[in-house]
Scaffold this active site. Sequence first.
Site, mmCIF file in Angstrom:
data_model
loop_
_atom_site.group_PDB
_atom_site.id
_atom_site.type_symbol
_atom_site.label_atom_id
_atom_site.label_comp_id
_atom_site.label_asym_id
_atom_site.label_seq_id
_atom_site.Cartn_x
_atom_site.Cartn_y
_atom_site.Cartn_z
ATOM 1 C CG ASP A 82 7.557 -4.819 -1.301
ATOM 2 O OD1 ASP A 82 7.044 -4.751 -2.470
ATOM 3 O OD2 ASP A 82 6.917 -5.407 -0.360
ATOM 4 C CG ASP A 104 5.547 3.118 -3.873
ATOM 5 O OD1 ASP A 104 4.907 3.885 -4.530
ATOM 6 O OD2 ASP A 104 4.890 2.545 -3.018
#
Length: 284
Positions: A82, A104
Site C-alpha cells: 500500500d 504512489d
Amino acid sequence: MALVSMNEFLPKAKANKFAVGQFNMNNLEFAQAIVEAAMEEKSPFIYGVSEGALKYMGIEFTVAIAEAAAKKSGLPIALHLDHGSSFEVAMKCIRAGFSSVMFDGSHYSFEENIRLTKEVVKAARAMGVSVEGELGTIGGVEDDISVDESDANLAKPEEAIRFYEETGVDCLAIAVGTAHGMYAGEPNIRFDIIEEVSKAIPVPVVLHGGSGVPDEMIKKSILAGVGKINVNTENQVACTETIRQVLAKDAKVYDPRKYLTPAREAMKAVVREKIQLFGSSNQA
Ligand code: 13P
C-alpha cells in the site's frame, strides 16, 4: 491456493459492478479477522500492507501470514503493498512474494509520476504482479504520512485518463474527496470525477480512505466505477476500542488472548459488513 494478482478479480468487479475490499494488515489478528470474514462471505480480498506495517511485522512474517491465509481459505487473495514510495521497495516486496504493489508517485510532478509508475509496471508485469497507481493527493493521516486536507488535490479526469493510457496500471487510485482516517463530518465525494474517469478506462478506480464513508456513498461510488475500496482505520478503531473495554472492565487481565480474541471478533464483524456492502460476497 497461492496468492494471486488483483487481475484475478478486478476485471470481474468492474464488469459486474461490485468492489473488492483492501483490508490493511497490521498484525496477525488483523490477518485472521479479515480472512475469517472473507471465508464466511466467500469473497476475494486484498491484504494491504503499508511500509510502516511492513516495518512493524517484518517482510518474512507478512508474506508467510498471507500465504497461510490463502492456503487455508482457498480464496483468491492478493498481497498488496500500500502506497509504495519507490521502485526499490516495490521490487523488494515482489521478490519476497507480494502478488501486487501500489506505486504512489502522487507527490511527484505529473510527468515524473508517469515515468516512475511505468518502470514499476514494466518490472511487475514480467513477474505476473499487478500494479495500482495514484493521481492527485489523498488527505488525512496514514502511518507517518500526513496530508492536510486543504492541500489534498483532486485528480483531473483528463490527466487520470492520460495517466492510465501511458502507464497501463491495473487499477487507479484518484483523489476524489475521501481521506485516510475518520471524518469530522461527511466526505464530499466527487462521483462525477469517478464516473468520467471510469467510463474512459478499462480498469477500476480505487477509493482510498474507505473508513467512515456512509454506506449510500459507497454504493454510489461503486455504481460510478469504483472496483477496489481500502479500509484500515475502522478495523484499528474496532480493535483498540474492544481492548480498551476489556481492560477497563477487569484490571487484573494479563493474558493477551483475553483481549485479542474479542478484538479479532470485532474486526471480523467490520470486515463482514464491508464485504456485504461492497457486493463481493460469493464472488470468490
Ligand atoms: P482508511 O484508514 O481511512 O480506511 O483508509 C485506508 C486506505 O486508504 C489505505 O490506503
